[in-house]
Design a protein around this motif. Structure first.
Motif, PDB file in Angstrom:
ATOM      1  N   ASP A   1       0.593  -1.158   0.042  1.00  0.00           N
ATOM      2  CA  ASP A   1       0.006   0.068   0.025  1.00  0.00           C
ATOM      3  C   ASP A   1       0.890   1.237  -0.138  1.00  0.00           C
ATOM      4  O   ASP A   1       0.258   2.388  -0.034  1.00  0.00           O
TER       5      ASP A   1
ATOM      6  N   ASP B   1      -6.484   0.846  -1.413  1.00  0.00           N
ATOM      7  CA  ASP B   1      -6.313  -0.109  -2.298  1.00  0.00           C
ATOM      8  C   ASP B   1      -4.837  -0.674  -2.039  1.00  0.00           C
ATOM      9  O   ASP B   1      -4.200  -0.246  -1.080  1.00  0.00           O
ATOM     10  N   LYS B   2      -4.333  -1.373  -2.900  1.00  0.00           N
ATOM     11  CA  LYS B   2      -3.107  -2.036  -3.026  1.00  0.00           C
ATOM     12  C   LYS B   2      -2.144  -1.786  -4.646  1.00  0.00           C
ATOM     13  O   LYS B   2      -3.002  -1.951  -5.598  1.00  0.00           O
TER      14      LYS B   2
END
Length: 117
Positions: A52, A74-75
């Motif tokens: 992340d 999110d990643k």
């Protein structure tokens, strides 16, 4: 949005790093683990274990620049390659920064046509 010159080469360190590392530690990592010159006209990208956060390190003729991007929900889609160092274009790095999985992208086949004469 932050944009890098298109003529720079990007090197991704595929394995996650300790994100407490600063400019000096990352420059040593580039030199010793990646076997690259930290002063070269290139961008070196690093990610944390959760994917992340991303750090970009580059030298801009007067000193090192360290850029940090942290995602809130999110990643990053980090490339899944076998090599320890992945080479990308700047455009591909911007895609990764924008959340695009570059390993899932498939290029359409190039067709060669001949003109009948």
């Amino acid at each position: 949005m932050f944009r890098l010159n298109a003529d720079l080469t990007v090197y991704l360190h595929r394995e996650p790093i300790d994100f407490r590392a600063g400019i000096n530690s990352l420059a040593v990592l580039v030199q010793e683990e990646m076997a690259l010159d930290p002063f070269a006209p290139a961008v070196f990208a690093f990610c944390n274990r959760r994917r992340d956060r991303m750090k970009l390190l580059f030298f801009d003729r007067s000193g090192f620049v360290l850029v940090l991007k942290r995602l809130t929900e999110d990643k990053f889609r980090w490339p899944r390659r076998e090599t320890a160092v992945v080479t990308l274009s700047c455009e591909q790095l911007h895609w990764v920064l924008d959340g695009i999985d570059i390993d899932a992208m498939v290029r359409h086949p190039v067709r060669h046509y001949q003109v009948a004469g």
